[in-house]
Design an enzyme around this catalytic site. Structure first.
Site, PDB file in Angstrom:
ATOM      1  N   ARG A 103      36.076  45.803  37.106  1.00  0.00           N
ATOM      2  CA  ARG A 103      37.001  45.764  38.253  1.00  0.00           C
ATOM      3  C   ARG A 103      36.319  46.528  39.371  1.00  0.00           C
ATOM      4  NH1 ARG A 103      43.497  46.642  38.668  1.00  0.00           N
ATOM      5  NH2 ARG A 103      43.305  44.581  37.722  1.00  0.00           N
ATOM      6  N   HIS A 130      40.680  37.140  41.017  1.00  0.00           N
ATOM      7  CA  HIS A 130      41.318  37.762  39.849  1.00  0.00           C
ATOM      8  C   HIS A 130      41.534  36.665  38.804  1.00  0.00           C
ATOM      9  CE1 HIS A 130      43.239  40.722  37.542  1.00  0.00           C
ATOM     10  NE2 HIS A 130      44.356  40.925  38.202  1.00  0.00           N
ATOM     11  N   GLN A 133      44.019  36.937  35.755  1.00  0.00           N
ATOM     12  CA  GLN A 133      45.422  36.860  36.164  1.00  0.00           C
ATOM     13  C   GLN A 133      45.855  35.400  36.307  1.00  0.00           C
ATOM     14  OE1 GLN A 133      47.619  39.617  36.975  1.00  0.00           O
ATOM     15  NE2 GLN A 133      49.046  37.932  36.766  1.00  0.00           N
ATOM     16  N   ASP A 223      52.654  38.437  45.881  1.00  0.00           N
ATOM     17  CA  ASP A 223      51.862  39.622  45.531  1.00  0.00           C
ATOM     18  C   ASP A 223      52.030  40.603  46.696  1.00  0.00           C
ATOM     19  OD1 ASP A 223      50.000  41.404  44.463  1.00  0.00           O
ATOM     20  OD2 ASP A 223      48.240  40.170  44.925  1.00  0.00           O
ATOM     21  N   CYS A 262      52.148  39.072  40.050  1.00  0.00           N
ATOM     22  CA  CYS A 262      51.134  39.621  39.141  1.00  0.00           C
ATOM     23  C   CYS A 262      51.421  41.065  38.762  1.00  0.00           C
ATOM     24  CB  CYS A 262      49.757  39.509  39.792  1.00  0.00           C
ATOM     25  SG  CYS A 262      49.672  40.261  41.422  1.00  0.00           S
ATOM     26  N   ARG A 290      48.910  38.152  29.730  1.00  0.00           N
ATOM     27  CA  ARG A 290      47.546  38.599  30.043  1.00  0.00           C
ATOM     28  C   ARG A 290      46.789  38.891  28.749  1.00  0.00           C
ATOM     29  NH1 ARG A 290      46.354  41.027  34.899  1.00  0.00           N
ATOM     30  NH2 ARG A 290      44.251  40.959  34.044  1.00  0.00           N
TER      31      ARG A 290
HETATM   32  N1   CP Z   1      48.143  42.423  37.555  1.00  0.00           N
HETATM   33  C1   CP Z   1      47.179  43.320  37.328  1.00  0.00           C
HETATM   34  O1   CP Z   1      45.986  43.031  37.296  1.00  0.00           O
HETATM   35  O2   CP Z   1      47.663  44.581  37.102  1.00  0.00           O
HETATM   36  P1   CP Z   1      46.794  45.905  37.021  1.00  0.00           P
HETATM   37  O3   CP Z   1      46.251  46.169  38.403  1.00  0.00           O
HETATM   38  O4   CP Z   1      47.768  46.966  36.580  1.00  0.00           O
HETATM   39  O5   CP Z   1      45.688  45.701  36.036  1.00  0.00           O
HETATM   40  N1  NVA Z   2      46.200  41.785  45.208  1.00  0.00           N
HETATM   41  C1  NVA Z   2      46.401  42.959  44.390  1.00  0.00           C
HETATM   42  C2  NVA Z   2      46.470  42.576  42.959  1.00  0.00           C
HETATM   43  C3  NVA Z   2      46.676  43.699  41.985  1.00  0.00           C
HETATM   44  C4  NVA Z   2      46.725  43.236  40.568  1.00  0.00           C
HETATM   45  C5  NVA Z   2      45.287  43.950  44.654  1.00  0.00           C
HETATM   46  O1  NVA Z   2      44.132  43.528  44.755  1.00  0.00           O
HETATM   47  O2  NVA Z   2      45.554  45.138  44.764  1.00  0.00           O
END
Ligand code: CP
Ligand code: NVA
Length: 305
Positions: A103, A130, A133, A223, A262, A290
């Site tokens: 990440r 992502h 997701q 989101d 999400c 997930r």
């Molecule tokens: N939806 C998602 O990826 O959540 P986190 O940021 O908690 O991993």
């Molecule tokens: N769009 C959000 C998704 C988090 C799971 C972010 O990038 O923070």
């Protein structure tokens, strides 16, 4: 052959279906109380530059259920800092583990990692994509409705990492995708051209009209308006997106639609409590999925299906 999942289009529609089939099988066994040790002794590393609950814990629990183990590597490893290059980090880490979830702040960091790693690299969220997701979300739609082809997913909010990945997975699996956002937060020209090139026949639209977007939709998705790393833009984003809040008035235009998010959510901004806690919401099921879909993904990538 070494495979990575950096963006959803790294998988074909048939490969997504293969991952889903493993996920379904493992989910059914899990629900029945069985945890097949498909990956004994295998190690998954999670290299994270940003916060996470779902991605981190679902991958770690998945590896334990599959008889393997996982290592969470946060800021103290010095990843993507001046301590050492991403290339050195990725090459060395590949010697110890069987797969890497990353990440990152910048999408290119994950691309660089995949370029040097000798084990599969999975994007656990970047500023552009992502994929895990989106895969779990469309698996959730299939599970709830029994099919996805021909259905419409209306994404009401920022054309961000999650929206982009959903557009691609919808396009691959024959779902119509509509993004409703203020013009400056819609998909940019470069991404639209990319979509046209990889999915020439996909139904992917964008509009600035949230009501038009949700009419006839099977799924309404939103989101946060300011993603991780965009906190400084929060005030201007809240002002721009306020007409795009997913509330009871908007959901009244699609009374049979599922509501998805999400998570994490900023309740009272992109979605009201009434909607996210209401009967149309499946946000907890999609978070649960997930883990099931990532089990299928890891087993598939490691060739242990
Ligand atoms: N939806 C998602 O990826 O959540 P986190 O940021 O908690 O991993
Ligand atoms: N769009 C959000 C998704 C988090 C799971 C972010 O990038 O923070």
């Amino acid at each position: 052959m070494l495979r990575h999942l950096i963006v959803p289009e790294d998988l074909s529609a048939a490969e997504i279906e293969a991952v889903f089939a493993i996920s379904r099988d493992l989910q059914e066994k899990f629900v029945a109380g069985r945890r097949d040790a498909l990956l004994p002794g295998r190690v998954l590393a999670l290299v994270f530059e940003k916060q996470s609950l779902r991605t981190r814990v679902s991958f770690q629990a998945a590896m334990t259920h599959l008889g393997g183990s996982s290592l969470f590597l946060g800021a103290d490893t010095g990843f993507a800092s001046s301590r050492e290059s991403i290339a050195d980090f990725g090459r060395v880490l590949s010697e110890y583990v069987d797969a890497i979830v990353c990440r990152s702040k910048a999408h290119d960091t994950i691309v660089q990692m995949a370029g040097v790693a000798s084990v599969p690299v999975i994007n656990g969220l970047s500023d552009e994509s992502h994929p895990c997701q989106a895969l779990a979300d469309i698996y959730t739609v299939r599970q709830a409705i029994g099919r996805v082809t021909g259905l419409t997913l209306a994404f009401v909010g920022d054309g961000n990492n999650v929206a982009r990945s959903l557009a691609v997975v919808c396009g691959l699996l024959g779902m119509r995708f509509v993004l409703a956002a203020p013009q400056r937060y819609q998909f940019d020209e470069a991404f639209r051209s990319h979509l046209k090139a990889i999915l020439p026949h996909a139904d992917i639209f964008q509009t600035s009209d949230p009501v038009a977007a949700v009419q006839g939709a099977a799924v309404v998705y939103t989101d946060v308006w300011a993603s991780m790393g965009q906190e400084a833009e929060r005030r201007e984003r809240v002002a721009a997106f306020t007409p795009y809040q997913v509330n009871a008035a908007l959901m009244a235009h699609c009374p049979d639609a599922m509501f998805m998010h999400c998570l994490p959510a900023r309740r009272g901004e992109e979605v009201t409590d009434e909607v996210i806690d209401g009967p149309q919401s499946v946000v907890v099921t999609q978070a649960a999925n997930r883990m099931h879909v990532q089990k299928g993904l890891i087993a598939w990538l490691l060739g242990h299906a």
